[in-house]
Design an enzyme around this catalytic site. Structure first.
Site, PDB file in Angstrom:
ATOM      1  CG  HIS A  27      -1.867  -1.073   1.386  1.00 19.63           C
ATOM      2  ND1 HIS A  27      -1.757  -2.050   2.356  1.00 19.63           N
ATOM      3  CD2 HIS A  27      -2.992  -1.361   0.689  1.00 19.63           C
ATOM      4  CE1 HIS A  27      -2.773  -2.889   2.251  1.00 19.63           C
ATOM      5  NE2 HIS A  27      -3.534  -2.499   1.246  1.00 19.63           N
ATOM      6  CD  GLN A  52     -14.354  -4.816  -1.028  1.00 24.76           C
ATOM      7  OE1 GLN A  52     -14.617  -3.627  -1.184  1.00 24.76           O
ATOM      8  NE2 GLN A  52     -13.171  -5.316  -1.334  1.00 24.76           N
TER       9      GLN A  52
HETATM   10  P1  AMP Z   1      -6.763  -3.715  -0.086  1.00 19.84           P
HETATM   11  O1  AMP Z   1      -6.520  -2.890   1.128  1.00 19.84           O
HETATM   12  O2  AMP Z   1      -6.306  -5.119   0.032  1.00 19.84           O
HETATM   13  O3  AMP Z   1      -8.173  -3.559  -0.609  1.00 19.84           O
HETATM   14  O4  AMP Z   1      -5.825  -3.111  -1.204  1.00 19.84           O
HETATM   15  C1  AMP Z   1      -5.858  -1.743  -1.538  1.00 19.84           C
HETATM   16  C2  AMP Z   1      -5.105  -1.553  -2.819  1.00 19.84           C
HETATM   17  O5  AMP Z   1      -3.754  -1.969  -2.621  1.00 19.84           O
HETATM   18  C3  AMP Z   1      -5.653  -2.383  -3.975  1.00 19.84           C
HETATM   19  O6  AMP Z   1      -5.595  -1.602  -5.157  1.00 19.84           O
HETATM   20  C4  AMP Z   1      -4.709  -3.552  -4.033  1.00 19.84           C
HETATM   21  O7  AMP Z   1      -4.600  -4.134  -5.319  1.00 19.84           O
HETATM   22  C5  AMP Z   1      -3.408  -2.890  -3.639  1.00 19.84           C
HETATM   23  N1  AMP Z   1      -2.450  -3.858  -3.113  1.00 19.84           N
HETATM   24  C6  AMP Z   1      -2.595  -4.675  -2.049  1.00 19.84           C
HETATM   25  N2  AMP Z   1      -1.506  -5.459  -1.904  1.00 19.84           N
HETATM   26  C7  AMP Z   1      -0.665  -5.133  -2.914  1.00 19.84           C
HETATM   27  C8  AMP Z   1       0.622  -5.597  -3.334  1.00 19.84           C
HETATM   28  N3  AMP Z   1       1.256  -6.557  -2.694  1.00 19.84           N
HETATM   29  N4  AMP Z   1       1.163  -5.034  -4.430  1.00 19.84           N
HETATM   30  C9  AMP Z   1       0.522  -4.057  -5.134  1.00 19.84           C
HETATM   31  N5  AMP Z   1      -0.681  -3.586  -4.782  1.00 19.84           N
HETATM   32  C10 AMP Z   1      -1.270  -4.113  -3.696  1.00 19.84           C
END
Ligand code: AMP
Length: 273
Positions: A27, A52
């Site tokens: 993040h 979701q």
């Molecule tokens: P989340 O909090 O899991 O909903 O993720 C928020 C954003 O961070 C989303 O756009 C995810 O695709 C991105 N994200 C989470 N983990 C990673 C990672 N390891 N590499 C790149 N983007 C990430």
């Protein structure tokens, strides 16, 4: 840096980084990219979106720690943390619409099949966050590859004036894709989880989707792993790949009781992509 819970306090414009909190280095990398993507404030939303989650238990055990998230996001260059309560995003008595879902959210048989209702919730919250925050740009990670394609297709279908900026997958030093759910892995499952990435790398070296998918299944065939899917598809539509189109290898597996995702360009292009 400001921490806001009400959309009315936001000024609009700038770059939005939507997250569900439990921030990790992945993040933070998105936040750093947001800083350079466009002028204006970098707004990081922290909202565990109930609509979701298709399993109540997954929603309830999702890790939450706003104070830590605020400190980390600030260190990566965020100007604003937008951390609304559920009734700010979904006001009682107001029906927040679920938009018509693009094909990539319903047809591939990947996350759409494994998590019924998930993309309806994602599309609902993404458009709602865009309405509340009014960003010019929004950063999404390639980690959630199908989600990224869904958001792109949704923005195009709705002719929304927001530029979607992708960010490559950020990995642990041993190759595991970073995820807020990794903290839920016990030490043995954490070791086993490395085969997801290995499967993708091996598949990237072969010539046909059929052979690539067979190799992924072979590599993933281990005790403690339950494969949900291991496929090679068109990188944009996530339907059947045809030659000359960009492809993507995607895996999802339950390791222990944690559902993990990973993906990789197919076939191999630039080393390290
Ligand atoms: P989340 O909090 O899991 O909903 O993720 C928020 C954003 O961070 C989303 O756009 C995810 O695709 C991105 N994200 C989470 N983990 C990673 C990672 N390891 N590499 C790149 N983007 C990430």
């Amino acid at each position: 840096m400001r921490v806001l819970t009400r959309a009315a306090q936001l000024g609009g414009g700038g770059v939005l980084v939507p997250t569900m909190g439990a921030l990790h280095e992945g993040h933070l990398s998105l936040i750093r990219l947001a800083r350079t993507a466009a002028p204006g404030p970098v707004v990081v939303s922290v909202f565990v979106n109930p609509t979701q989650f298709n399993e109540r238990a997954d929603f309830e055990r999702y890790p939450r720690d706003l104070d830590r998230d605020v400190a980390l996001a600030g260190s990566a260059g965020a100007d604003v943390i937008f951390a609304p309560q559920v009734d700010e995003v979904y006001p009682p008595g107001i029906q927040v619409p679920v938009p018509a879902l693009p094909n990539v959210a319903t047809r591939p048989g990947l996350e759409d099949a494994g998590r019924p209702g998930h993309f309806a919730g994602v599309c609902q919250v993404v458009l709602r966050l865009f309405d509340l925050c009014q960003p010019t740009h929004a950063v999404f990670g390639e980690k959630d590859w199908q989600q990224l394609q869904v958001v792109r297709a949704l923005v195009a279908a709705q002719a929304r004036d927001v530029t979607i900026v992708p960010h490559p997958i950020v990995r642990e030093p041993d190759g595991l894709a970073m995820s807020s759910r990794n903290v839920l892995l016990n030490p043995e499952a954490r070791r086993t989880a490395l085969v997801l990435r290995q499967a993708l790398i091996e598949a990237a070296r072969v010539e046909t989707p059929k052979a690539g998918e067979a190799i992924m299944r072979q590599v993933l065939d281990r005790p403690g792993i339950e494969i949900q899917y291991a496929v090679i598809r068109d990188a944009e539509t996530l339907e059947t790949w045809s030659p000359a189109r960009p492809g993507r290898a995607l895996v999802c597996a339950r390791v222990g009781d944690v559902r993990l995702l990973d993906n990789h360009a197919w076939p191999e292009r630039d080393p390290g992509h």
